[in-house]
Motif scaffolding. Structure first.
Motif, PDB file in Angstrom:
ATOM      1  N   PHE A 149      -4.151   5.401  -0.862  1.00 21.47           N
ATOM      2  CA  PHE A 149      -4.936   6.547  -0.408  1.00 21.47           C
ATOM      3  C   PHE A 149      -3.985   7.720  -0.488  1.00 21.47           C
ATOM      4  CE2 PHE A 149      -6.554   9.507   2.811  1.00 21.47           C
ATOM      5  CZ  PHE A 149      -7.895   9.573   2.438  1.00 21.47           C
ATOM      6  N   ILE A 150      -4.157   8.570  -1.509  1.00 20.23           N
ATOM      7  CA  ILE A 150      -3.123   9.538  -1.849  1.00 20.23           C
ATOM      8  C   ILE A 150      -3.717  10.900  -2.183  1.00 20.23           C
ATOM      9  CG2 ILE A 150      -1.535   7.788  -2.745  1.00 20.23           C
ATOM     10  CD1 ILE A 150      -2.480   8.561  -5.587  1.00 20.23           C
ATOM     11  N   ALA A 198       0.843  -1.199   0.000  1.00 27.36           N
ATOM     12  CA  ALA A 198       0.000   0.000   0.000  1.00 27.36           C
ATOM     13  C   ALA A 198       0.873   1.242   0.000  1.00 27.36           C
ATOM     14  CB  ALA A 198      -0.921   0.023   1.216  1.00 27.36           C
ATOM     15  N   VAL A 199       0.378   2.289  -0.658  1.00 27.94           N
ATOM     16  CA  VAL A 199       0.973   3.625  -0.546  1.00 27.94           C
ATOM     17  C   VAL A 199      -0.103   4.546   0.002  1.00 27.94           C
ATOM     18  CG1 VAL A 199       0.492   4.095  -3.007  1.00 27.94           C
ATOM     19  CG2 VAL A 199       2.044   5.580  -1.734  1.00 27.94           C
ATOM     20  N   LEU A 243      -1.890   1.553  -8.395  1.00 25.85           N
ATOM     21  CA  LEU A 243      -2.361   0.169  -8.578  1.00 25.85           C
ATOM     22  C   LEU A 243      -1.721  -0.503  -9.787  1.00 25.85           C
ATOM     23  CD1 LEU A 243      -6.181   0.322  -7.736  1.00 25.85           C
ATOM     24  CD2 LEU A 243      -4.230  -0.024  -6.208  1.00 25.85           C
ATOM     25  N   ALA A 244      -1.235   0.287 -10.722  1.00 23.79           N
ATOM     26  CA  ALA A 244      -0.552  -0.274 -11.891  1.00 23.79           C
ATOM     27  C   ALA A 244       0.939  -0.441 -11.659  1.00 23.79           C
ATOM     28  CB  ALA A 244      -0.780   0.629 -13.109  1.00 23.79           C
ATOM     29  N   LEU A 245       1.402  -0.044 -10.466  1.00 23.43           N
ATOM     30  CA  LEU A 245       2.840  -0.061 -10.179  1.00 23.43           C
ATOM     31  C   LEU A 245       3.170  -0.939  -8.971  1.00 23.43           C
ATOM     32  CD1 LEU A 245       3.534   3.724 -10.756  1.00 23.43           C
ATOM     33  CD2 LEU A 245       4.218   1.842 -12.247  1.00 23.43           C
ATOM     34  N   ASN A 264      -7.565   3.974  -4.022  1.00 26.10           N
ATOM     35  CA  ASN A 264      -7.444   2.926  -5.035  1.00 26.10           C
ATOM     36  C   ASN A 264      -7.595   3.505  -6.443  1.00 26.10           C
ATOM     37  OD1 ASN A 264      -6.998   1.092  -3.003  1.00 26.10           O
ATOM     38  ND2 ASN A 264      -9.144   0.497  -2.859  1.00 26.10           N
ATOM     39  N   ASP A 265      -6.872   4.607  -6.662  1.00 28.71           N
ATOM     40  CA  ASP A 265      -6.742   5.278  -7.956  1.00 28.71           C
ATOM     41  C   ASP A 265      -7.970   6.061  -8.395  1.00 28.71           C
ATOM     42  OD1 ASP A 265      -4.227   4.184  -7.995  1.00 28.71           O
ATOM     43  OD2 ASP A 265      -4.460   3.108  -9.890  1.00 28.71           O
TER      44      ASP A 265
END
Length: 509
Positions: A170-171, A119-120, A162-164, A186-187
């Motif tokens: 949650f950003i 997770a980021v 999510l592609a990386l 989640n993007d």
């Protein structure tokens, strides 16, 4: 015999326990200076960072790959020097397209393939593949200002975390002073911006988005992820928005430091670390977790350097330069590692390391260093030998980079700056008369002259040529680790004309 058998059994159990891959938490402060923490001489209390220093290892010569944020974040996740990407100077904005291309493996990819839940949570600032509307929106109330009104906030972005390699995110898109001011989970944006807000730069914002709530919200989400993931291996990348401008300590922390908002915000940043430690302990995984704390570059003058110095607080310690610069203040940062049972409590390491080294370190900690492919982590050297106080750390030299794309190369005590100025915001600035009239390069012996006050380049011409040749080879080879030659992204790297005239080896790139 029975007693000997028990000892052998215990030894095998201990070896097996140490072989188990640790959870990994990487906390990245934003613009925290080398001298900001109390353990490094800072004026305000930072009890949780002090605790990490007391319970783990403090690195005194740790560097980011760049003196500004986007490039450093690229290098942390890819294990590759930022200047090998298409971004050769400056940073991205909140509306920018993704910097990490399809096919570039990240450390999150690597750990996810090894069974980690990833997770980021926090500040992304690596670009997002926004969908766009045929026509830009207008604010529902008040003025419509800034960039980002043409983005389609009802759809998930492409080529986001999510592609990386991340299973969850949650950003916020970029720095806390860059629109759009909206969270993504989640993007997918969690709200559609309806008003203009300005936390320095005006732009579209969700009606309930307030900068002072970010640390609280990121901490909540991080604790939740740890709690939900504690029964499996997990990797949490937690890039904070502080103490970067806007300096917005929450009400709970206002006037706590005694030296103003920046000190308050610094204390609140430290408190986030305490919350993460508390959650690791709460779920019983604190002894099984490799935790790293560092910053993405040095202290930013926009946060009020003169005001801090007047209060007796030296956010840069005694280093020259600030965020953006090629000098040490731009990229030498706090760096703490805690891993109970592996890292000796209260230890200090003077080896020169770089934030690019995280990728290989994570692979090594999981026992998978040999699984790194030839097109991954090209500039990443495992610091696990240093953490274990063993031989085997292989970094021979380190390359630094400033906001305007200036290079420096460090080997041992010697540092060669391939510019006549700061390469950033400090005087002498690039393009200034002082810069034009100065010798094209700078050479410093950091052991004798840590303040970088005496340029020895004209006296040590052979050493200048040696270091320049090392840099040229590193650029040409596309890597500094062992392996086949790789290509850098984008156009060939260009150095200043005066530098190439002085050092022809750098004109052959």
């Amino acid at each position: 015999m029975r007693f000997s058998g028990i000892l052998v059994g215990l030894a095998l159990c201990a070896a097996a326990a140490q072989a188990v891959s640790p959870n990994i938490v990487y906390i990245l402060a934003d613009d925290m200076g080398y001298g900001d923490p109390r353990y490094a001489g800072g004026k305000v209390p930072t009890p949780n960072l002090d605790r990490l220093a007391a319970e783990g290892m403090r690195f005194t010569d740790a560097h980011t790959s760049s003196a500004v944020c986007t490039p450093t974040r690229y290098s942390i996740l890819t294990g590759r020097y930022n200047w090998r990407s298409t971004l050769r100077q400056g940073v991205l904005g909140g509306n920018s397209q993704p910097l990490i291309p399809d096919g570039r493996q990240t450390v999150a990819d690597f750990l996810a393939m090894d069974g980690y839940k990833t997770a980021v949570i926090g500040k992304w600032h690596l670009g997002l593949g926004w969908n766009r509307l045929p026509e830009a929106r207008k604010a529902e109330s008040g003025p419509t200002e800034g960039q980002g009104w043409q983005l389609d906030y009802s759809q998930a972005v492409k080529r986001g975390p999510l592609a990386l390699g991340f299973h969850e995110d949650f950003i916020i898109p970029a720095s806390l002073d860059m629109a759009p001011y909206v969270y993504l989970r989640n993007d997918k944006p969690t709200a559609v911006p309806t008003v203009t807000k300005a936390f320095h730069r005006p732009g579209p914002a969700a009606a309930d988005f307030e900068a002072e709530n970010c640390l609280r919200d990121f901490t909540r989400e991080a604790r939740s992820f740890i709690q939900r993931s504690s029964k499996e291996k997990f990797f949490l990348y937690l890039p904070l928005t502080s103490p970067h401008t806007p300096v917005v300590p929450s009400k709970q922390w206002k006037e706590k430091s005694g030296i103003g908002d920046y000190g308050d915000f610094l204390m609140e940043t430290d408190a986030v670390v305490g919350e993460i430690l508390a959650e690791l302990e709460s779920v019983g995984v604190e002894k099984d977790t490799l935790l790293i704390f560092t910053s993405d570059n040095g202290f930013a003058p926009a946060a009020g350097l003169e005001e801090q110095l007047k209060q007796g607080h030296k956010p840069l310690g005694d280093l020259r330069g600030t965020k953006s610069d090629i000098w040490e203040g731009g990229h030498r940062v706090p760096f703490l590692v805690r891993w109970p049972g592996v890292v000796k409590a209260g230890s200090t390491c003077a080896a020169t390391i770089c934030t690019t080294d995280f990728y290989a370190t994570a692979a090594d900690a999981t026992g998978k260093l040999g699984a790194l492919g030839p097109q991954a982590a090209e500039d990443s050297f495992s610091i696990l030998p240093l953490l274990k106080a063993e031989d085997g750390f292989k970094r021979e030299f380190t390359i630094h980079h400033s906001i305007n794309g200036s290079f420096a190369i460090r080997k041992g005590d010697w540092k060669l700056c391939l510019c006549p100025d700061s390469g950033g915001w400090s005087d002498p600035k690039p393009g200034s008369e002082a810069s034009k009239s100065s010798y094209p390069v700078q050479l410093y012996n950091l052991k004798d002259d840590p303040a970088e006050s005496k340029n020895l380049a004209e006296e040590q011409t052979d050493l200048v040529k040696e270091l320049a040749a090392l840099l040229a080879k590193a650029i040409k080879d596309g890597r500094t680790t062992a392996g086949p030659v790789q290509s850098n992204d984008g156009k060939p790297i260009e150095l200043p004309v005066r530098v190439k005239e002085l050092l022809p080896v750098l004109g052959e790139l």
